[in-house]
Design a protein around this motif. Structure first.
Motif, PDB file in Angstrom:
ATOM      1  N   LEU A   7       0.870  -1.176   0.000  1.00  0.00           N
ATOM      2  CA  LEU A   7       0.000   0.000   0.000  1.00  0.00           C
ATOM      3  C   LEU A   7       0.903   1.221   0.000  1.00  0.00           C
ATOM      4  O   LEU A   7       1.752   1.345   0.877  1.00  0.00           O
ATOM      5  CB  LEU A   7      -0.898   0.051   1.234  1.00  0.00           C
ATOM      6  CG  LEU A   7      -1.834  -1.120   1.495  1.00  0.00           C
ATOM      7  CD1 LEU A   7      -2.798  -0.774   2.608  1.00  0.00           C
ATOM      8  CD2 LEU A   7      -2.579  -1.515   0.249  1.00  0.00           C
ATOM      9  N   LEU A  20      -8.683   7.443   5.979  1.00  0.00           N
ATOM     10  CA  LEU A  20      -7.303   6.967   5.982  1.00  0.00           C
ATOM     11  C   LEU A  20      -6.414   8.115   5.560  1.00  0.00           C
ATOM     12  O   LEU A  20      -6.739   8.872   4.650  1.00  0.00           O
ATOM     13  CB  LEU A  20      -7.109   5.823   4.988  1.00  0.00           C
ATOM     14  CG  LEU A  20      -7.644   4.462   5.368  1.00  0.00           C
ATOM     15  CD1 LEU A  20      -7.182   3.449   4.352  1.00  0.00           C
ATOM     16  CD2 LEU A  20      -7.214   4.060   6.759  1.00  0.00           C
ATOM     17  N   LEU A  23      -1.555   6.302   4.169  1.00  0.00           N
ATOM     18  CA  LEU A  23      -1.185   5.034   4.791  1.00  0.00           C
ATOM     19  C   LEU A  23      -0.306   4.201   3.860  1.00  0.00           C
ATOM     20  O   LEU A  23      -0.667   3.974   2.705  1.00  0.00           O
ATOM     21  CB  LEU A  23      -2.467   4.267   5.130  1.00  0.00           C
ATOM     22  CG  LEU A  23      -2.282   2.919   5.810  1.00  0.00           C
ATOM     23  CD1 LEU A  23      -3.061   2.893   7.104  1.00  0.00           C
ATOM     24  CD2 LEU A  23      -2.716   1.783   4.917  1.00  0.00           C
ATOM     25  N   LEU A  35      -4.199  -6.147  10.992  1.00  0.00           N
ATOM     26  CA  LEU A  35      -4.514  -4.739  11.228  1.00  0.00           C
ATOM     27  C   LEU A  35      -5.327  -4.720  12.510  1.00  0.00           C
ATOM     28  O   LEU A  35      -6.404  -5.312  12.571  1.00  0.00           O
ATOM     29  CB  LEU A  35      -5.322  -4.157  10.074  1.00  0.00           C
ATOM     30  CG  LEU A  35      -4.723  -4.306   8.672  1.00  0.00           C
ATOM     31  CD1 LEU A  35      -5.637  -3.670   7.633  1.00  0.00           C
ATOM     32  CD2 LEU A  35      -3.332  -3.683   8.611  1.00  0.00           C
ATOM     33  N   LYS A  43      -9.151   0.199  10.023  1.00  0.00           N
ATOM     34  CA  LYS A  43      -8.672  -1.120   9.608  1.00  0.00           C
ATOM     35  C   LYS A  43      -9.594  -1.781   8.587  1.00  0.00           C
ATOM     36  O   LYS A  43      -9.134  -2.333   7.586  1.00  0.00           O
ATOM     37  CB  LYS A  43      -8.468  -2.041  10.825  1.00  0.00           C
ATOM     38  CG  LYS A  43      -9.720  -2.258  11.671  1.00  0.00           C
ATOM     39  CD  LYS A  43      -9.379  -3.050  12.932  1.00  0.00           C
ATOM     40  CE  LYS A  43     -10.600  -3.560  13.658  1.00  0.00           C
ATOM     41  NZ  LYS A  43     -11.508  -2.521  14.184  1.00  0.00           N
ATOM     42  N   THR A  46      -9.285  -0.078   5.250  1.00  0.00           N
ATOM     43  CA  THR A  46      -8.091  -0.540   4.551  1.00  0.00           C
ATOM     44  C   THR A  46      -8.369  -1.852   3.824  1.00  0.00           C
ATOM     45  O   THR A  46      -8.047  -2.023   2.647  1.00  0.00           O
ATOM     46  CB  THR A  46      -6.939  -0.729   5.560  1.00  0.00           C
ATOM     47  OG1 THR A  46      -6.819   0.463   6.327  1.00  0.00           O
ATOM     48  CG2 THR A  46      -5.639  -1.036   4.848  1.00  0.00           C
TER      49      THR A  46
END
Lengths: 354, 262, 275
Positions: A7, A20, A23, A35, A43, A46
């Motif tokens: 990522l 986010l 990240l 996570l 989390k 994501t």
């Protein structure tokens, strides 16, 4: 088959709320990364970004050599285990597990063979013709797992997969998941809010808060050497005391808070800067009635933990929580000393306080 | 972020909604026309057809009858339906399952058959005034809505609250009115409105139970349309739609409109 | 006392339904079987009459076509509504509830205005030069079907929106994560799960249009007589009560059969019923 996940400064924003924030996370090939964080920490967002159910505002998601960022979910080839299993209620166990293979145009005979093999592997061979409604929670969990594994994805993801199971089954299942993941060597991302679960199952854990990764490390490191106050509190360092080094001699250190001197050692705690925060779990502060080089304290409420007593104390350094041995119960209102146990303590830099 | 809808799906949906809303807009337009025949778009704006409604005595009379019947039938249905809905959720175990089915029968049995059957028994009984028969028919017709809507409200009611009140010394009857009923107030309002509208709009039952001097508004509209082709009926329709909007606003305030979708 | 509380509280409503609905309807049905000419004579008379069987067939035909059209368009609209953003979705639901709460007479009347000889549609067609002579649109089977579809599409939309919204988003995502294209997800996950709802919707529309009175009366007239309008004529114009009762019995029998058969089918197709 197994591929690294990357990522790269992913930001996700909905309207004006940032979910986010820039990240970045690199998951090695074959690694299982958790996570971990409270609800709302980002989390799940994501995970959904990686799965392709959400699109990032900026940043990139790469798996192996492929850029997934603009790929629709159904072309990402990621095995996903849902929190509520998300089994298709109108399909049998066989139909559920074979669903992904069918989408990939795997011929019926081969599909049947692979579904069988997978069901045997998760111990559901006899349940192939049952509908999900006729299965127990643990069995549904296994079907969900089999369904995600049978497509042999380069990446497996788990969204709080055990949160609907009872405590005993939860422990068994996480061992099973770890075993399957290990033997396949599939790169995995595991989302959970349960610290014990994350630490027990993962190669590395990313502790998340407010859309950021607060620390990304091996569980052992997180547990013993948190990088900042947030992570320290998260992993149980309930007492955080600001301190100043007054003298050094080799690894031995004299430090002071509110005029109280403490003796510490860098051997157990790692390098100590001149100004630092001392983090201590309750078991890292030993409450003793005998005058010692510790923090003088007045005992408040005593609770019984089974392996020790725990005390809420008033001290010149503020309220602290300490443990004491069962052999020596201390009564509320009495005077005691709290002695740091170096290998249950950690050192934090005051600069890194968020 | 759900996947984009297929444009063809969106196009069909838009057409379906135009199909739904269009005719109602056309009625509104036609009601405002200054001409003596129905036309759209209206030629010359006027409210004369709204005035005309009240100049025709048959409309005046049937509007009054329809509202009387709708109001009384709804109240009667509430009086007998609320205890039944309460019994069905509170004492489910002691009541047979067919009882629940019995209360949906007025929806399952074709309305026109129900109306005809009522006519036949009134004729056989010979004594019952037509208004009483009309009222009885409408009461039973709207009963399922009362039982179902209030039953839905009660199904989310925690009966331990009622037990708490009783344990604090409140007698059962009083508890029902001070504890249970206020908590399903929104359901009662929705049931009232749904029942009222159902009765007001009914054709098939009223069709058989209208006699000399007694008729309902929908039956009068049917009769009028078959003789005249002027915008009066469009104006009546608009008045009914305004009433519906008013009712929907009340439901929206008390329950949220998605309630009606259930 | 408490043992009978449920019975006592539900007694008034129970007696009302039995006394006002069940008994009178039973009497009507019984009358057809106790005819002096013999128990099945009224039915023989019905089915020997070419006109009446034509009406029955026409009614079935209109209901079936109405059901199919409402299913297709209702489903597509409901699918779009269920995927619409929250606020738009509420608005669209209101737009479907409103016609439903507007009376059948008003809604049939709207189509009278549109389809009449001097109606809007003919006016537009003449103005556009498509035709010189207005079409006879009213009093056709097409007019009745349009009116019926107009009557029942909102009901279908609301029924299906409820069903589609109850399909968890998770399942559609699971399907995508396993590689199913949106089309595959639609046919292999969404559709099978919506089938019970489609059946419920179909039953509502079929039985509703099978017994509707006002719409065929206004838009179909005598040329498009259906069972409901025939029943009314027999009872109120010809005072042929046995004939009317026979029609009533046939309507009840067909309605109840449809409800029973379809609810059995729905139960067999509904995979979640096992839980």
């Amino acid at each position: 088959m197994t591929q690294p996940l990357d990522l790269q400064s992913v930001t996700a924003r909905y309207g004006t709320t940032k979910v986010l924030e820039d990240l970045s996370l690199a998951v090695g090939a074959g690694e299982l990364v958790s996570l971990l964080g409270a609800s709302g920490c980002g989390k799940t967002t994501t995970l959904r970004l990686i799965a392709g159910f959400l699109a990032p505002t900026s940043g990139a998601i790469r798996l192996g050599g492929r850029d997934l960022t603009r790929l629709p979910a159904y072309r990402r080839n990621i095995g996903l285990v849902f929190q509520n299993y998300a089994l298709f209620p109108h399909l049998s166990v066989r139909g559920n597990v074979g669903f992904g293979l069918k989408q990939r145009g795997v011929p019926t005979a081969e599909r049947e063979r692979r579904v069988r093999a997978m069901l045997d592997r998760v111990g559901l061979g006899e349940y192939a013709d049952r509908l999900p409604a006729a299965l127990s929670g643990g069995q549904r969990q296994r079907v969900a797992l089999a369904r995600a594994l049978v497509i042999e994805p380069p990446l497996l993801m788990f969204d709080e997969p055990l949160s609907n199971l009872d405590a005993k089954l939860r422990v068994d299942m996480r061992v099973e998941i770890r075993q399957l993941q290990r033997s396949n060597g599939t790169t995995s991302v595991y989302v959970t809010h349960d610290q014990e679960e994350a630490f027990s199952i993962s190669d590395r854990v990313a502790i998340m808060h407010a859309g950021r990764v607060m620390q990304f490390d091996r569980p052992e490191t997180l547990y013993r050497r948190p990088a900042n106050v947030f992570v320290a509190r998260f992993v149980g360092f309930e007492n955080i005391v600001p301190m100043r080094v007054t003298a050094r001699e080799g690894a031995s250190i004299q430090a002071e808070v509110a005029g109280i001197a403490l003796a510490l050692t860098e051997e157990a705690m790692g390098p100590v800067p001149d100004r630092f925060l001392l983090g201590a779990r309750p078991e890292g502060l030993l409450a003793t009635p005998v005058a010692a080089t510790g923090i003088p304290a007045t005992i408040g409420i005593r609770t019984y933990l089974g392996r020790a007593y725990q005390y809420r104390c008033d001290t010149p350094a503020g309220p602290l929580v300490a443990n004491g041995p069962l052999s020596q119960p201390l009564d509320p209102g009495t005077q005691a000393w709290l002695v740091p146990v170096p290998d249950q303590c950690c050192v934090l830099s005051p600069e890194r306080t968020p | 972020m759900t996947p984009r809808l297929n444009p063809a799906v969106v196009a069909v949906a838009v057409l379906v909604y135009l199909f739904l809303v269009g005719p109602l807009v056309i009625i509104l337009g036609a009601s405002l026309s200054d001409t003596t025949y129905l036309t759209f778009p209206p030629q010359g704006l006027s409210l004369r057809w709204f005035e005309n409604i009240f100049e025709i005595s048959a409309f005046r009379r049937t509007i009054v009858t329809s509202f009387q019947v709708a109001f009384l039938a709804t109240m009667l249905a509430l009086v007998i339906g609320v205890p039944a809905a309460y019994a069905l959720s509170r004492y489910r175990v002691q009541l047979p399952p067919w009882l629940g089915t019995l209360f949906v029968l007025p929806i399952i049995v074709p309305e026109i058959v129900f109306g005809f059957a009522l006519l036949k028994s009134v004729a056989a009984g010979a004594g019952a005034p037509i208004f009483v028969a009309l009222l009885a028919g409408h009461t039973v017709l709207v009963l399922p809505y009362v039982v179902r809507v209030i039953g839905a409200s009660l199904s989310s009611f925690d009966f331990s609250i009622e037990e708490a009140a009783v344990s604090l010394g409140s007698p059962p009857m009083k508890t029902f009115f001070t504890i249970v009923l206020p908590n399903v107030r929104a359901g009662v309002i929705a049931a009232f409105i749904l029942a009222f509208i159902t009765s007001l709009n009914d054709v098939s039952v009223s069709l058989f139970l209208t006699g000399p001097g007694i008729s309902t508004l929908p039956i009068q509209i049917l009769a009028h349309v078959e003789q005249f082709f002027d915008p009066t009926v469009a104006s009546v329709s608009v008045l009914l739609m305004v009433l519906t909007v008013g009712f929907m606003a009340i439901v929206e305030r008390t329950l949220g409109l998605t309630f009606l979708a259930k | 006392m408490r043992r009978f509380a449920g019975w006592l509280l539900s007694a008034p409503a129970t007696l009302a339904v039995i006394g006002i609905l069940v008994v009178p309807v039973a009497v009507v049905l019984a009358a057809t079987l106790t005819d002096p000419r013999g128990p099945w004579a009224p039915y023989a008379a019905f089915f020997n009459s070419g006109f009446r069987t034509t009406v029955l067939v026409r009614t079935l035909q209109i209901s079936a076509i109405t059901t199919v059209i409402s299913l297709v368009f209702g489903f597509v609209a409901a699918y779009a509504v269920s995927r619409a953003p929250r606020r738009l979705r509420s608005l669209l639901i209101v737009a479907a509830v409103f016609p439903l709460l507007t009376g059948v007479v008003v809604r049939a009347f709207a189509w009278l205005v549109i389809l009449g000889r001097n109606g809007i549609l003919n006016g537009a067609l003449v103005a556009a030069g498509v035709t010189d002579e207005p079409f006879a649109l009213l009093y056709t089977q097409g007019a009745v079907i349009v009116g019926m579809v107009y009557l029942f599409v909102p009901l279908m939309i609301l029924t299906l929106v409820g069903v589609l919204e109850n399909i968890p988003e998770d399942l559609l995502q699971a399907s995508a994560s396993l590689g199913a294209t949106p089309t595959a997800t639609f046919w292999q996950v969404l559709m099978p799960m919506a089938v019970p709802g489609l059946i419920v919707g179909a039953v509502l529309v079929f039985t509703g249009s099978f017994t509707a009175y006002a719409t065929p009366q206004l838009l179909g007239g005598e040329r498009q007589t259906v069972l409901a309008t025939l029943l009314q004529q027999r009872a109120m114009v010809s005072f042929d009560w046995v004939g009317a009762s026979t029609i009533a019995a046939i309507m009840v029998a067909i309605t109840i059969s449809v409800v029973l058969v379809m609810s059995r089918t729905a139960r067999r197709l509904n995979p979640v019923a096992a839980s």
